[in-house]
Design a protein around this motif. Structure first.
Motif, PDB file in Angstrom:
ATOM      1  N   GLN A  41      12.277  -8.370  -2.565  1.00 19.02           N
ATOM      2  CA  GLN A  41      11.430  -8.249  -3.747  1.00 19.02           C
ATOM      3  C   GLN A  41      10.099  -7.578  -3.440  1.00 19.02           C
ATOM      4  O   GLN A  41       9.568  -7.682  -2.333  1.00 19.02           O
ATOM      5  CB  GLN A  41      11.172  -9.623  -4.361  1.00 19.02           C
ATOM      6  N   ILE A  42       9.585  -6.882  -4.452  1.00 19.88           N
ATOM      7  CA  ILE A  42       8.264  -6.272  -4.348  1.00 19.88           C
ATOM      8  C   ILE A  42       7.442  -6.691  -5.562  1.00 19.88           C
ATOM      9  O   ILE A  42       7.988  -7.059  -6.611  1.00 19.88           O
ATOM     10  CB  ILE A  42       8.326  -4.733  -4.282  1.00 19.88           C
ATOM     11  N   VAL A  43       6.132  -6.651  -5.405  1.00 23.62           N
ATOM     12  CA  VAL A  43       5.210  -6.870  -6.520  1.00 23.62           C
ATOM     13  C   VAL A  43       4.489  -5.549  -6.744  1.00 23.62           C
ATOM     14  O   VAL A  43       3.986  -4.938  -5.790  1.00 23.62           O
ATOM     15  CB  VAL A  43       4.202  -7.991  -6.218  1.00 23.62           C
ATOM     16  N   ILE A  44       4.452  -5.101  -7.986  1.00 25.93           N
ATOM     17  CA  ILE A  44       3.820  -3.819  -8.292  1.00 25.93           C
ATOM     18  C   ILE A  44       2.693  -3.994  -9.296  1.00 25.93           C
ATOM     19  O   ILE A  44       2.715  -4.883 -10.140  1.00 25.93           O
ATOM     20  CB  ILE A  44       4.837  -2.793  -8.846  1.00 25.93           C
ATOM     21  N   SER A  45       1.707  -3.142  -9.170  1.00 22.41           N
ATOM     22  CA  SER A  45       0.639  -3.007 -10.148  1.00 22.41           C
ATOM     23  C   SER A  45       0.876  -1.678 -10.846  1.00 22.41           C
ATOM     24  O   SER A  45       1.038  -0.648 -10.177  1.00 22.41           O
ATOM     25  CB  SER A  45      -0.720  -3.018  -9.447  1.00 22.41           C
ATOM     26  N   GLU A  46       0.919  -1.687 -12.163  1.00 19.33           N
ATOM     27  CA  GLU A  46       1.308  -0.482 -12.896  1.00 19.33           C
ATOM     28  C   GLU A  46       0.522  -0.334 -14.187  1.00 19.33           C
ATOM     29  O   GLU A  46      -0.117  -1.275 -14.665  1.00 19.33           O
ATOM     30  CB  GLU A  46       2.798  -0.528 -13.223  1.00 19.33           C
ATOM     31  N   MET A  47       0.585   0.854 -14.743  1.00 22.42           N
ATOM     32  CA  MET A  47       0.028   1.124 -16.072  1.00 22.42           C
ATOM     33  C   MET A  47       1.088   1.848 -16.885  1.00 22.42           C
ATOM     34  O   MET A  47       1.976   2.501 -16.333  1.00 22.42           O
ATOM     35  CB  MET A  47      -1.247   1.977 -15.959  1.00 22.42           C
ATOM     36  N   ASN A  48       0.980   1.717 -18.200  1.00 17.99           N
ATOM     37  CA  ASN A  48       1.932   2.380 -19.095  1.00 17.99           C
ATOM     38  C   ASN A  48       3.342   1.853 -18.879  1.00 17.99           C
ATOM     39  O   ASN A  48       4.321   2.576 -19.001  1.00 17.99           O
ATOM     40  CB  ASN A  48       1.894   3.899 -18.880  1.00 17.99           C
ATOM     41  N   GLY A  49       3.423   0.558 -18.552  1.00 16.32           N
ATOM     42  CA  GLY A  49       4.715  -0.091 -18.378  1.00 16.32           C
ATOM     43  C   GLY A  49       4.984  -1.055 -19.512  1.00 16.32           C
ATOM     44  O   GLY A  49       4.682  -0.747 -20.678  1.00 16.32           O
ATOM     45  N   THR A  68       1.878  -3.965  -4.178  1.00 19.87           N
ATOM     46  CA  THR A  68       0.839  -4.881  -3.675  1.00 19.87           C
ATOM     47  C   THR A  68       1.391  -5.965  -2.763  1.00 19.87           C
ATOM     48  O   THR A  68       0.632  -6.604  -2.038  1.00 19.87           O
ATOM     49  CB  THR A  68       0.111  -5.549  -4.844  1.00 19.87           C
ATOM     50  N   ALA A  69       2.713  -6.198  -2.795  1.00 18.07           N
ATOM     51  CA  ALA A  69       3.306  -7.230  -1.943  1.00 18.07           C
ATOM     52  C   ALA A  69       4.786  -6.935  -1.752  1.00 18.07           C
ATOM     53  O   ALA A  69       5.437  -6.361  -2.632  1.00 18.07           O
ATOM     54  CB  ALA A  69       3.120  -8.618  -2.543  1.00 18.07           C
ATOM     55  N   VAL A  70       5.290  -7.338  -0.593  1.00 24.88           N
ATOM     56  CA  VAL A  70       6.717  -7.207  -0.285  1.00 24.88           C
ATOM     57  C   VAL A  70       7.173  -8.523   0.325  1.00 24.88           C
ATOM     58  O   VAL A  70       6.551  -9.037   1.258  1.00 24.88           O
ATOM     59  CB  VAL A  70       6.989  -6.064   0.708  1.00 24.88           C
ATOM     60  N   SER A  71       8.252  -9.104  -0.222  1.00 15.62           N
ATOM     61  CA  SER A  71       8.786 -10.352   0.291  1.00 15.62           C
ATOM     62  C   SER A  71      10.302 -10.276   0.252  1.00 15.62           C
ATOM     63  O   SER A  71      10.914 -10.403  -0.818  1.00 15.62           O
ATOM     64  CB  SER A  71       8.292 -11.539  -0.545  1.00 15.62           C
ATOM     65  N   GLY A  72      10.897 -10.033   1.414  1.00 14.59           N
ATOM     66  CA  GLY A  72      12.341  -9.877   1.447  1.00 14.59           C
ATOM     67  C   GLY A  72      12.761  -8.704   0.595  1.00 14.59           C
ATOM     68  O   GLY A  72      12.203  -7.611   0.713  1.00 14.59           O
ATOM     69  N   ALA A 103       0.836  -1.207   0.000  1.00 18.47           N
ATOM     70  CA  ALA A 103       0.000   0.000   0.000  1.00 18.47           C
ATOM     71  C   ALA A 103       0.867   1.253   0.000  1.00 18.47           C
ATOM     72  O   ALA A 103       0.751   2.129   0.856  1.00 18.47           O
ATOM     73  CB  ALA A 103      -0.974   0.002   1.156  1.00 18.47           C
ATOM     74  N   SER A 104       1.772   1.303  -0.947  1.00 14.27           N
ATOM     75  CA  SER A 104       2.578   2.504  -1.156  1.00 14.27           C
ATOM     76  C   SER A 104       2.788   2.676  -2.656  1.00 14.27           C
ATOM     77  O   SER A 104       2.574   1.748  -3.436  1.00 14.27           O
ATOM     78  CB  SER A 104       3.933   2.398  -0.442  1.00 14.27           C
ATOM     79  N   ILE A 105       3.188   3.874  -3.036  1.00 15.17           N
ATOM     80  CA  ILE A 105       3.525   4.147  -4.430  1.00 15.17           C
ATOM     81  C   ILE A 105       5.040   4.103  -4.571  1.00 15.17           C
ATOM     82  O   ILE A 105       5.754   4.874  -3.912  1.00 15.17           O
ATOM     83  CB  ILE A 105       2.986   5.517  -4.890  1.00 15.17           C
ATOM     84  N   ALA A 106       5.521   3.190  -5.394  1.00 15.73           N
ATOM     85  CA  ALA A 106       6.955   3.115  -5.675  1.00 15.73           C
ATOM     86  C   ALA A 106       7.299   4.152  -6.731  1.00 15.73           C
ATOM     87  O   ALA A 106       6.628   4.239  -7.766  1.00 15.73           O
ATOM     88  CB  ALA A 106       7.329   1.717  -6.167  1.00 15.73           C
ATOM     89  N   VAL A 107       8.328   4.941  -6.462  1.00 15.05           N
ATOM     90  CA  VAL A 107       8.771   5.983  -7.382  1.00 15.05           C
ATOM     91  C   VAL A 107      10.128   5.576  -7.949  1.00 15.05           C
ATOM     92  O   VAL A 107      11.115   5.477  -7.214  1.00 15.05           O
ATOM     93  CB  VAL A 107       8.872   7.347  -6.674  1.00 15.05           C
ATOM     94  N   PHE A 108      10.159   5.326  -9.258  1.00 11.46           N
ATOM     95  CA  PHE A 108      11.379   4.902  -9.935  1.00 11.46           C
ATOM     96  C   PHE A 108      12.011   6.102 -10.640  1.00 11.46           C
ATOM     97  O   PHE A 108      11.420   6.645 -11.582  1.00 11.46           O
ATOM     98  CB  PHE A 108      11.071   3.814 -10.955  1.00 11.46           C
ATOM     99  N   PRO A 109      13.196   6.525 -10.219  1.00 11.01           N
ATOM    100  CA  PRO A 109      13.869   7.613 -10.924  1.00 11.01           C
ATOM    101  C   PRO A 109      14.216   7.206 -12.355  1.00 11.01           C
ATOM    102  O   PRO A 109      14.222   6.001 -12.683  1.00 11.01           O
ATOM    103  CB  PRO A 109      15.141   7.833 -10.091  1.00 11.01           C
ATOM    104  N   PRO A 110      14.489   8.162 -13.215  1.00 10.17           N
ATOM    105  CA  PRO A 110      14.860   7.838 -14.591  1.00 10.17           C
ATOM    106  C   PRO A 110      15.983   6.808 -14.662  1.00 10.17           C
ATOM    107  O   PRO A 110      16.983   6.909 -13.944  1.00 10.17           O
ATOM    108  CB  PRO A 110      15.309   9.193 -15.156  1.00 10.17           C
ATOM    109  N   GLY A 111      15.804   5.785 -15.492  1.00 12.82           N
ATOM    110  CA  GLY A 111      16.823   4.778 -15.714  1.00 12.82           C
ATOM    111  C   GLY A 111      16.868   3.664 -14.689  1.00 12.82           C
ATOM    112  O   GLY A 111      17.643   2.718 -14.840  1.00 12.82           O
ATOM    113  N   VAL A 112      16.041   3.728 -13.654  1.00  7.86           N
ATOM    114  CA  VAL A 112      16.057   2.708 -12.606  1.00  7.86           C
ATOM    115  C   VAL A 112      14.968   1.670 -12.863  1.00  7.86           C
ATOM    116  O   VAL A 112      13.803   2.017 -13.050  1.00  7.86           O
ATOM    117  CB  VAL A 112      15.859   3.337 -11.215  1.00  7.86           C
TER     118      VAL A 112
END
Length: 207
Positions: free
Chosen positions: A175-183, A169-173, A147-156
């Protein structure tokens, strides 16, 4: 992966940056900019032209918001040790189809509010959102959380030169699982990815 072309148009009232409608002034002139991101990908629906596909532009007939209403501070203060409530809006400031719009929709579904992630010091692109969110009073951390927004800087982690945002949507060690659009799925398409985020990724916490 993704190629960016930017065109600055002078004389208009609104700047759309990665799907976020922005208005600002430089001296006495109103400056507007439009960023168009192109991604080499298969042709779209039947009848669409082949070759490089426009990446990040709204569908025909779906304009970005043309005005930006004043934001307000959320009415309920946060309890000690919990993520802060920042400034809010009455609408999604992203344009449909962009990563910014999708992330805000998920944030809204979780919190019931539309967050304001605007900072007049920059152009509002996704890569600036960690700074923008902190400016508007939201809690930003280096540690991923559901329940957070991951912010990826340019090139990351595959983000283009405008950066990228996604809903965690999930964090395990590590690793994270993200839900995204325009990816990777393309403009106006949602997808889910599991990844080990780079150390430069920041997280805007939903209270």
């Amino acid at each position: 992966m993704q190629a960016l072309s930017a065109e600055h148009i002078m004389g208009g009232p609104v700047a759309a940056r990665d799907g976020v409608a922005r208005r600002w002034r430089a001296g006495s002139a109103v400056v507007a900019g439009v960023v168009v991101i192109t991604l080499a990908a298969p042709a779209g629906p039947a009848g669409a032209a082949a070759g490089p596909r426009t990446f990040g532009t709204p569908a025909p007939g779906t304009p970005a918001p043309s005005t930006r209403a004043p934001s307000t501070r959320a009415p309920s203060p946060s309890a000690p040790g919990t993520p802060a409530w920042g400034r809010t809006l009455t609408y999604n400031e992203g344009a449909a189809g962009f990563c910014t719009w999708w992330a805000i929709q998920q944030f809204r579904a979780y919190t019931g509010v539309y967050p304001d992630f605007y900072d007049p010091a920059n152009d509002g692109n996704a890569g600036y959102w960690a700074t923008d969110a902190a400016y508007d009073g939201w809690t930003v951390t280096r540690i991923p959380r559901i329940a957070s927004i991951a912010v990826f800087p340019p090139g990351v982690d595959g983000a283009d030169v405008e950066g990228h945002v996604a809903w965690v949507t999930a964090v395990s060690g590590p690793q994270i699982v993200i839900s995204e659009m325009n990816g990777p799925a393309g403009w106006d398409q949602a997808d889910t990815r599991e990844l080990t985020p780079g150390s430069a990724v920041r997280y805007i916490l939903a209270p």
